[in-house]
Design a protein around this motif. Structure first.
Motif, PDB file in Angstrom:
ATOM      1  N   ALA A  67       0.831  -1.207   0.000  1.00  0.00           N
ATOM      2  CA  ALA A  67       0.000   0.000   0.000  1.00  0.00           C
ATOM      3  C   ALA A  67       0.867   1.259   0.000  1.00  0.00           C
ATOM      4  N   GLY A  68       2.012   1.207   0.694  1.00  0.00           N
ATOM      5  CA  GLY A  68       2.913   2.351   0.709  1.00  0.00           C
ATOM      6  C   GLY A  68       3.472   2.650  -0.665  1.00  0.00           C
ATOM      7  N   ILE A  69       3.791   1.604  -1.424  1.00  0.00           N
ATOM      8  CA  ILE A  69       4.298   1.792  -2.785  1.00  0.00           C
ATOM      9  C   ILE A  69       3.217   2.395  -3.673  1.00  0.00           C
ATOM     10  N   VAL A  70       1.981   1.902  -3.521  1.00  0.00           N
ATOM     11  CA  VAL A  70       0.866   2.443  -4.305  1.00  0.00           C
ATOM     12  C   VAL A  70       0.643   3.918  -3.984  1.00  0.00           C
ATOM     13  N   VAL A  71       0.662   4.264  -2.698  1.00  0.00           N
ATOM     14  CA  VAL A  71       0.456   5.654  -2.293  1.00  0.00           C
ATOM     15  C   VAL A  71       1.557   6.554  -2.848  1.00  0.00           C
ATOM     16  N   SER A  72       2.789   6.043  -2.884  1.00  0.00           N
ATOM     17  CA  SER A  72       3.898   6.855  -3.397  1.00  0.00           C
ATOM     18  C   SER A  72       3.668   7.245  -4.855  1.00  0.00           C
ATOM     19  N   TRP A  73       3.125   6.322  -5.646  1.00  0.00           N
ATOM     20  CA  TRP A  73       2.875   6.634  -7.054  1.00  0.00           C
ATOM     21  C   TRP A  73       1.616   7.463  -7.230  1.00  0.00           C
ATOM     22  N   LEU A  74       0.630   7.305  -6.346  1.00  0.00           N
ATOM     23  CA  LEU A  74      -0.549   8.166  -6.396  1.00  0.00           C
ATOM     24  C   LEU A  74      -0.167   9.617  -6.093  1.00  0.00           C
ATOM     25  N   ALA A  75       0.782   9.813  -5.172  1.00  0.00           N
ATOM     26  CA  ALA A  75       1.254  11.164  -4.860  1.00  0.00           C
ATOM     27  C   ALA A  75       1.901  11.800  -6.083  1.00  0.00           C
ATOM     28  N   VAL A  76       2.687  11.005  -6.815  1.00  0.00           N
ATOM     29  CA  VAL A  76       3.305  11.513  -8.041  1.00  0.00           C
ATOM     30  C   VAL A  76       2.234  11.893  -9.060  1.00  0.00           C
ATOM     31  N   LEU A  77       1.233  11.043  -9.222  1.00  0.00           N
ATOM     32  CA  LEU A  77       0.157  11.333 -10.178  1.00  0.00           C
ATOM     33  C   LEU A  77      -0.580  12.608  -9.797  1.00  0.00           C
ATOM     34  N   ALA A  78      -0.755  12.852  -8.502  1.00  0.00           N
ATOM     35  CA  ALA A  78      -1.429  14.068  -8.054  1.00  0.00           C
ATOM     36  C   ALA A  78      -0.638  15.311  -8.458  1.00  0.00           C
ATOM     37  N   LEU A  79       0.691  15.274  -8.290  1.00  0.00           N
ATOM     38  CA  LEU A  79       1.515  16.416  -8.672  1.00  0.00           C
ATOM     39  C   LEU A  79       1.499  16.623 -10.181  1.00  0.00           C
ATOM     40  N   VAL A  80       1.562  15.524 -10.917  1.00  0.00           N
ATOM     41  CA  VAL A  80       1.524  15.632 -12.381  1.00  0.00           C
ATOM     42  C   VAL A  80       0.187  16.207 -12.835  1.00  0.00           C
ATOM     43  N   GLY A  81      -0.900  15.743 -12.225  1.00  0.00           N
ATOM     44  CA  GLY A  81      -2.213  16.260 -12.588  1.00  0.00           C
ATOM     45  C   GLY A  81      -2.354  17.738 -12.312  1.00  0.00           C
ATOM     46  N   ALA A  82      -1.897  18.180 -11.140  1.00  0.00           N
ATOM     47  CA  ALA A  82      -1.961  19.607 -10.816  1.00  0.00           C
ATOM     48  C   ALA A  82      -1.113  20.427 -11.778  1.00  0.00           C
ATOM     49  N   SER A  83       0.052  19.907 -12.143  1.00  0.00           N
ATOM     50  CA  SER A  83       0.926  20.610 -13.084  1.00  0.00           C
ATOM     51  C   SER A  83       0.286  20.702 -14.455  1.00  0.00           C
ATOM     52  N   ALA A  84      -0.369  19.623 -14.882  1.00  0.00           N
ATOM     53  CA  ALA A  84      -1.011  19.610 -16.192  1.00  0.00           C
ATOM     54  C   ALA A  84      -2.143  20.632 -16.254  1.00  0.00           C
ATOM     55  N   ILE A  85      -2.949  20.709 -15.194  1.00  0.00           N
ATOM     56  CA  ILE A  85      -4.056  21.682 -15.157  1.00  0.00           C
ATOM     57  C   ILE A  85      -3.510  23.107 -15.231  1.00  0.00           C
ATOM     58  N   ALA A  86      -2.453  23.384 -14.450  1.00  0.00           N
ATOM     59  CA  ALA A  86      -1.875  24.731 -14.456  1.00  0.00           C
ATOM     60  C   ALA A  86      -1.277  25.075 -15.815  1.00  0.00           C
ATOM     61  N   ALA A  87      -0.568  24.110 -16.427  1.00  0.00           N
ATOM     62  CA  ALA A  87       0.065  24.365 -17.730  1.00  0.00           C
ATOM     63  C   ALA A  87      -0.975  24.596 -18.814  1.00  0.00           C
ATOM     64  N   ALA A  88      -2.106  23.893 -18.725  1.00  0.00           N
ATOM     65  CA  ALA A  88      -3.155  24.049 -19.732  1.00  0.00           C
ATOM     66  C   ALA A  88      -3.764  25.447 -19.702  1.00  0.00           C
ATOM     67  N   ARG A  89      -3.686  26.106 -18.555  1.00  0.00           N
ATOM     68  CA  ARG A  89      -4.265  27.441 -18.408  1.00  0.00           C
ATOM     69  C   ARG A  89      -3.294  28.557 -18.774  1.00  0.00           C
ATOM     70  N   ARG A  90      -2.055  28.202 -18.997  1.00  0.00           N
ATOM     71  CA  ARG A  90      -1.028  29.202 -19.298  1.00  0.00           C
ATOM     72  C   ARG A  90      -0.770  29.267 -20.799  1.00  0.00           C
ATOM     73  N   GLY A  91       0.024  30.275 -21.177  1.00  0.00           N
ATOM     74  CA  GLY A  91       0.457  30.363 -22.553  1.00  0.00           C
ATOM     75  C   GLY A  91       1.443  29.257 -22.891  1.00  0.00           C
ATOM     76  N   ARG A  92       1.553  28.948 -24.173  1.00  0.00           N
ATOM     77  CA  ARG A  92       2.429  27.851 -24.602  1.00  0.00           C
ATOM     78  C   ARG A  92       3.898  28.146 -24.340  1.00  0.00           C
ATOM     79  N   ASP A  93       4.256  29.415 -24.196  1.00  0.00           N
ATOM     80  CA  ASP A  93       5.657  29.769 -23.976  1.00  0.00           C
ATOM     81  C   ASP A  93       5.897  30.324 -22.582  1.00  0.00           C
ATOM     82  N   ASP A  94       5.012  30.025 -21.629  1.00  0.00           N
ATOM     83  CA  ASP A  94       5.171  30.502 -20.254  1.00  0.00           C
ATOM     84  C   ASP A  94       6.220  29.643 -19.556  1.00  0.00           C
ATOM     85  N   ASP A  95       7.344  30.261 -19.192  1.00  0.00           N
ATOM     86  CA  ASP A  95       8.464  29.522 -18.597  1.00  0.00           C
ATOM     87  C   ASP A  95       8.095  28.799 -17.309  1.00  0.00           C
ATOM     88  N   ALA A  96       7.097  29.301 -16.588  1.00  0.00           N
ATOM     89  CA  ALA A  96       6.715  28.675 -15.321  1.00  0.00           C
ATOM     90  C   ALA A  96       6.259  27.235 -15.535  1.00  0.00           C
TER      91      ALA A  96
END
Length: 396
Positions: A268-297
Motif C-alpha cells: 500500500a505504501g508503494i501504491v500511495v507513493s505513485w498516487l502522490a506523483v500522479l497528483a503532482l503531475v495532474g496539478a501541473s497539467a491543469i496549471a500548464a493548460a491554463r497558461r500560454g504555450r511559452d510561459d516559462d513557469a
C-alpha cells in the motif's frame, strides 16, 4: 568577481577530486570499453561480473550497471579509447565548463543587467549537487545542458517552428536518463504533437541503433532489473531524494535499508507513493493548460517534477533544478513579492547546501521525514512555478 573566484574554486576542486577513486563515471567508462571489445550488453546486468570489470579501472571501487538502460553503455564511447584516469579528468573538467557556462548563459538570458545574474552563477559554483556530480564525473551536467537547449527551443517553438529540435533533444535525453519523461507530459498537455513525435522517433532510432550491439536480451535484462527495483522498496534509502522515496521510507519496511519505518504499509505504501506523483503531475497539467504555450513557469514546474517524482533521484540529479531556479529568480525580479522571494531562497538553500540528511539519527521512524531536504526544496520550487503569475515572460 566573487562569482568568478567561486567558479575557479569549483574547477580546482574538481581537478583534485578527479584523482580520488569514486564510482559513477567508472561505470559508464567500463560499459563503453566492453562495448568496444564486443561484449554482450546483457551481461552488464550481472552485478558480480560487471563489478569485476569495474575494478580493472578502479580497484578501490565497487559499482554496478544497475537499472541503466542499455543505451547508457554507449555514453562514454567518445573517451573510451583513453586511459581511464585521463578520460575521467577530461569529462569532469569539460563538465565544469558546461555547468558554469550554462549558469552564465541563464544569467544573461533571464537576468540581464541584474545583480541576480552574478548571484545565480555564485549559487551554481557552490551547488552541492553539481559538486557531487563533478566529483563522480556523472552524466547529469551534460543532461542539464541538453535540457537548457530544449527549453531554449521550446520557448521559441511557436515563432520559429523549432518543435523538431525540442523533441529530438528530449528524446536523446530520455534514451540515456529518465529526466525527460516529465517534460514529455508537458508536450502532451500543450498538444505539441510534432515535438512529441520527434521525441518518440529519436528514442526509437537510438534504441534500434543500439540493437546490433545490445540485442533484445539486454532490453529484457533492463526491464527485469527495473521491475525488481520498483517493487522491492529499494528506493526508501534517503540517498534517493524523491517523493516516492519519502513515502516508501515512511511506510515500506525493508530488512536491509529501512527496517523501522514510521508505519508498515508494505504494498500500500508503494501504491500511495505513485498516487502522490500522479497528483503532482495532474496539478501541473491543469496549471500548464491554463497558461500560454511559452510561459516559462510551466517548463519550470515539469522540470522540477522530473527530479522530485523520479524514484532514482540522487543528489547530483538535482543539477537540473538550476533552470527552474533561474526562471523563478527572473519572476521574483519582475514581481517583487517578499514572501515568494523568501520561499525561493529557502528552496535554493535546501537543494544547494551540504546538509547531513544521511545521518543515522534520521534513519528510523518519523525522524526520517527530516532526511529529504532536497526533495522539499524541489517541491517548493514546483509550488512557486505552479502559482507564479500568468503572463510574466522574460525575454532576452
Amino acid at each position: 568577481m566573487l562569482a568568478a573566484l567561486l567558479s575557479l574554486r569549483l574547477a580546482v576542486a574538481t581537478w583534485h577530486a578527479s584523482a580520488v577513486p569514486a564510482n559513477g563515471f567508472v561505470t559508464h567508462f567500463t560499459a563503453s570499453q566492453l562495448v568496444l571489445r564486443g561484449n554482450n550488453v546483457a551481461q552488464f546486468y550481472d552485478d558480480t561480473w560487471f563489478s569485476a570489470r569495474v575494478r580493472v579501472s578502479e580497484p578501490a571501487v565497487v559499482d554496478i550497471f544497475g537499472a541503466n538502460p542499455p543505451t547508457v553503455a554507449f555514453a562514454a564511447l567518445p573517451v573510451a579509447w583513453m586511459r581511464y584516469e585521463s578520460a575521467r579528468t577530461s569529462v569532469a573538467m569539460l563538465s565544469v565548463v558546461l555547468w558554469i557556462g550554462g549558469a552564465v548563459w541563464l544569467a544573461t538570458v533571464l537576468l540581464p543587467g541584474s545583480p541576480l545574474g552574478p548571484l545565480l552563477v555564485s549559487v551554481a559554483a557552490l551547488f552541492q549537487p553539481a559538486e557531487e556530480g563533478l566529483r563522480h564525473a556523472q552524466l547529469h551536467i551534460p543532461v542539464f545542458v541538453a535540457v537548457l537547449l530544449a527549453w531554449w527551443f521550446w520557448r521559441r517553438a511557436a515563432q520559429t517552428r523549432n518543435d523538431a529540435a525540442v523533441g529530438a533533444i528530449l528524446g536523446s535525453v530520455l534514451a540515456l536518463k529518465s529526466t525527460g519523461a516529465m517534460l514529455w507530459m508537458l508536450l502532451i498537455v500543450q498538444r505539441r504533437w510534432k515535438a512529441l513525435a520527434w521525441s518518440a522517433l529519436t528514442v526509437v532510432v537510438l534504441a534500434v541503433a543500439a540493437l546490433p550491439v545490445a540485442g533484445v536480451d539486454a532490453w529484457s535484462a533492463f526491464a527485469a532489473r527495473a521491475r525488481v527495483m520498483s517493487s522491492s522498496g529499494a528506493f526508501s534509502v534517503a540517498a534517493y531524494q524523491s517523493l516516492p522515496g519519502l513515502v516508501q521510507r515512511l511506510s515500506v519496511a525493508n530488512p536491509a535499508s529501512n527496517p523501522r519505518p514510521m508505519i508498515n504499509a508494505d504494498a500500500a505504501g508503494i501504491v500511495v507513493s505513485w498516487l502522490a506523483v500522479l497528483a503532482l503531475v495532474g496539478a501541473s497539467a491543469i496549471a500548464a493548460a491554463r497558461r500560454g504555450r511559452d510561459d516559462d513557469a510551466s517548463f519550470a514546474a515539469f522540470a522540477t517534477l522530473s527530479v522530485a517524482a523520479s524514484p532514482v533521484s540522487l543528489d547530483y540529479h538535482y543539477t537540473l533544478t538550476l533552470l527552474p531556479i533561474a526562471i523563478l529568480l527572473s519572476r521574483a525580479r519582475a514581481q517583487t513579492n517578499r514572501v515568494r522571494s523568501a520561499v525561493l531562497a529557502l528552496a535554493v538553500f535546501l537543494i544547494a547546501a551540504r546538509l547531513p540528511y544521511l545521518s543515522p539519527r534520521l534513519a528510523n521512524g518519523a525522524l526520517a521525514a527530516l532526511a529529504y531536504p532536497k526533495l522539499y526544496g524541489a517541491l517548493l520550487l514546483w509550488w512557486l512555478a505552479l502559482t507564479s503569475e500568468k503572463g510574466v515572460v522574460v525575454r532576452a
